[in-house]
Design a protein around this motif. Sequence first.
Motif, PDB file in Angstrom:
ATOM      1  N   TYR A 197     -12.316   9.327  -5.556  1.00  0.00           N
ATOM      2  CA  TYR A 197     -12.271   7.892  -5.464  1.00  0.00           C
ATOM      3  C   TYR A 197     -13.240   7.844  -3.960  1.00  0.00           C
ATOM      4  O   TYR A 197     -12.783   7.264  -2.984  1.00  0.00           O
ATOM      5  N   TRP A 198     -14.474   8.442  -3.863  1.00  0.00           N
ATOM      6  CA  TRP A 198     -15.166   8.465  -2.871  1.00  0.00           C
ATOM      7  C   TRP A 198     -15.615   7.002  -2.220  1.00  0.00           C
ATOM      8  O   TRP A 198     -15.845   7.061  -0.834  1.00  0.00           O
ATOM      9  N   GLN A 199     -15.634   6.092  -2.958  1.00  0.00           N
ATOM     10  CA  GLN A 199     -16.092   4.602  -2.407  1.00  0.00           C
ATOM     11  C   GLN A 199     -14.857   4.100  -1.518  1.00  0.00           C
ATOM     12  O   GLN A 199     -15.222   2.752  -0.896  1.00  0.00           O
ATOM     13  N   THR A 200     -13.637   4.348  -1.770  1.00  0.00           N
ATOM     14  CA  THR A 200     -12.563   3.833  -1.222  1.00  0.00           C
ATOM     15  C   THR A 200     -12.370   4.272   0.286  1.00  0.00           C
ATOM     16  O   THR A 200     -12.543   5.590   0.499  1.00  0.00           O
ATOM     17  N   ARG A 201     -11.843   3.603   1.121  1.00  0.00           N
ATOM     18  CA  ARG A 201     -11.535   4.034   2.470  1.00  0.00           C
ATOM     19  C   ARG A 201     -10.105   4.383   2.516  1.00  0.00           C
ATOM     20  O   ARG A 201      -9.259   3.825   1.883  1.00  0.00           O
ATOM     21  N   TYR A 202      -9.683   5.220   3.556  1.00  0.00           N
ATOM     22  CA  TYR A 202      -8.339   5.672   3.630  1.00  0.00           C
ATOM     23  C   TYR A 202      -7.949   5.674   5.134  1.00  0.00           C
ATOM     24  O   TYR A 202      -8.854   5.675   6.080  1.00  0.00           O
ATOM     25  N   SER A 203      -6.588   5.381   5.234  1.00  0.00           N
ATOM     26  CA  SER A 203      -6.007   5.437   6.690  1.00  0.00           C
ATOM     27  C   SER A 203      -4.730   6.329   6.376  1.00  0.00           C
ATOM     28  O   SER A 203      -4.066   6.532   5.266  1.00  0.00           O
ATOM     29  N   ILE A 204      -4.344   6.963   7.465  1.00  0.00           N
ATOM     30  CA  ILE A 204      -3.163   7.789   7.530  1.00  0.00           C
ATOM     31  C   ILE A 204      -2.153   7.087   8.673  1.00  0.00           C
ATOM     32  O   ILE A 204      -2.868   6.831   9.728  1.00  0.00           O
ATOM     33  N   SER A 205      -0.804   6.913   8.428  1.00  0.00           N
ATOM     34  CA  SER A 205      -0.008   6.671   9.306  1.00  0.00           C
ATOM     35  C   SER A 205       0.966   7.979   9.582  1.00  0.00           C
ATOM     36  O   SER A 205       1.156   8.648   8.497  1.00  0.00           O
ATOM     37  N   PHE A 206       1.667   7.944  10.637  1.00  0.00           N
ATOM     38  CA  PHE A 206       2.634   9.227  11.089  1.00  0.00           C
ATOM     39  C   PHE A 206       3.885   8.539  11.663  1.00  0.00           C
ATOM     40  O   PHE A 206       4.178   9.068  12.614  1.00  0.00           O
ATOM     41  N   PRO A 207       4.613   7.775  11.059  1.00  0.00           N
ATOM     42  CA  PRO A 207       5.762   7.200  11.407  1.00  0.00           C
ATOM     43  C   PRO A 207       6.890   8.155  11.294  1.00  0.00           C
ATOM     44  O   PRO A 207       7.232   8.895  10.750  1.00  0.00           O
TER      45      PRO A 207
END
Length: 370
Positions: free
Chosen positions: A248-258
């Motif tokens: 899904y290359w058109q979607t943006r992504y984020s990562i959290s590390f709680p």
Amino acid sequence: MSFVDRFKQLNWDDISLSIYAKTAEDVERALAKPKRDLEDFKALISPAAEPYLEQMAQQSFALTRKRFGHTMSLYIPLYLSNLCANACSYCGFSMENRIKRRTLTKSEIEAEVTAIKAMKFDSVLLVTGEHETKVGMNYFREMLPAIKPSFNYLAMEVQPLEQQDYAELKTLGLDAVMVYQETYHPSTYAQHHLRGNKTNFEFRLETPDRLAQAGIDKIGIGALIGLEEWRTDCFFVAAHLDYLERRYWQTRYSISFPRLRPCEGGLQPKSVMSDKQLVQLICAYRLFNPQVELSLSTRESEVFRDNVLPLGITAMSAASKTQPGGYALEETELEQFEISDERSASRVEAMIRSKGFDPVWRDWHSAYSG
């Protein structure tokens, strides 16, 4: 096909052994490459990489500035309800904990929104416990149209939904969804999710697929650090991201590390991550993926957040309250977990400026793309 199919090809024990078998030569090879793969990521999160932290930090800083400039996006969580139909060992909202329960009404939400807007925020994360009947689609259908006009960017962290539900919420103003797997180790997952819909490991694991297929702009993923051996869990986050970006290359992504924080119930971490190791992880994610957004919450201390800000982070929460009614109604007894950085939004803004960065009160992408 979904990430579940890819996940079944990955063996936890083999991956863990591979990470711990990485050598200094593997780390140096990864640092020298212009583009890293998952094997390089294993090296960068391995114990062998710890002596290379300064070099990792310098590269992470440079990559982040190249992609994101000197901007730091600010957001705030708005807790709508602490009702929950799940029993989870690590969460203050767990149905087994005897805390006061509250779901905000429309007028109460308006008061919370007014208080949040007074702090300058234009990006909000709506959070609820997971209760599909009392805090489900009917509630969201009513509340999103009341909240969205006040914010440029609206994200949610609620129970996993079906693809058609996400598509409907998008028409009501939903821009992003955060859905954390908690741990990618199925048996450990089962130990911590005892009752409720959240016991369904695979349904949760497929949620980012459903989100991307529904056209949601941004998807946030991550693991709750402390439930399992952190290096292996965080490798699975990277593998999940790799799969999602390829499909899904058109979607943006984020990562959290709680990292696990004190809460009602008092679960102790199985795997303790030091501050230095969290810096290593942040840099490893940035070296692996120069374009992913990395978010750091108020779970972490003032000193840690101030020091790690330039190294790869692109978004920070500020002035967070983790209970419904925490801003205007000043509730104190309903929180999901204890925060660590209790500074006001204006103090965090001043800190960011003192570091030579520009605070951005709306989502970074929408703020700089028109």
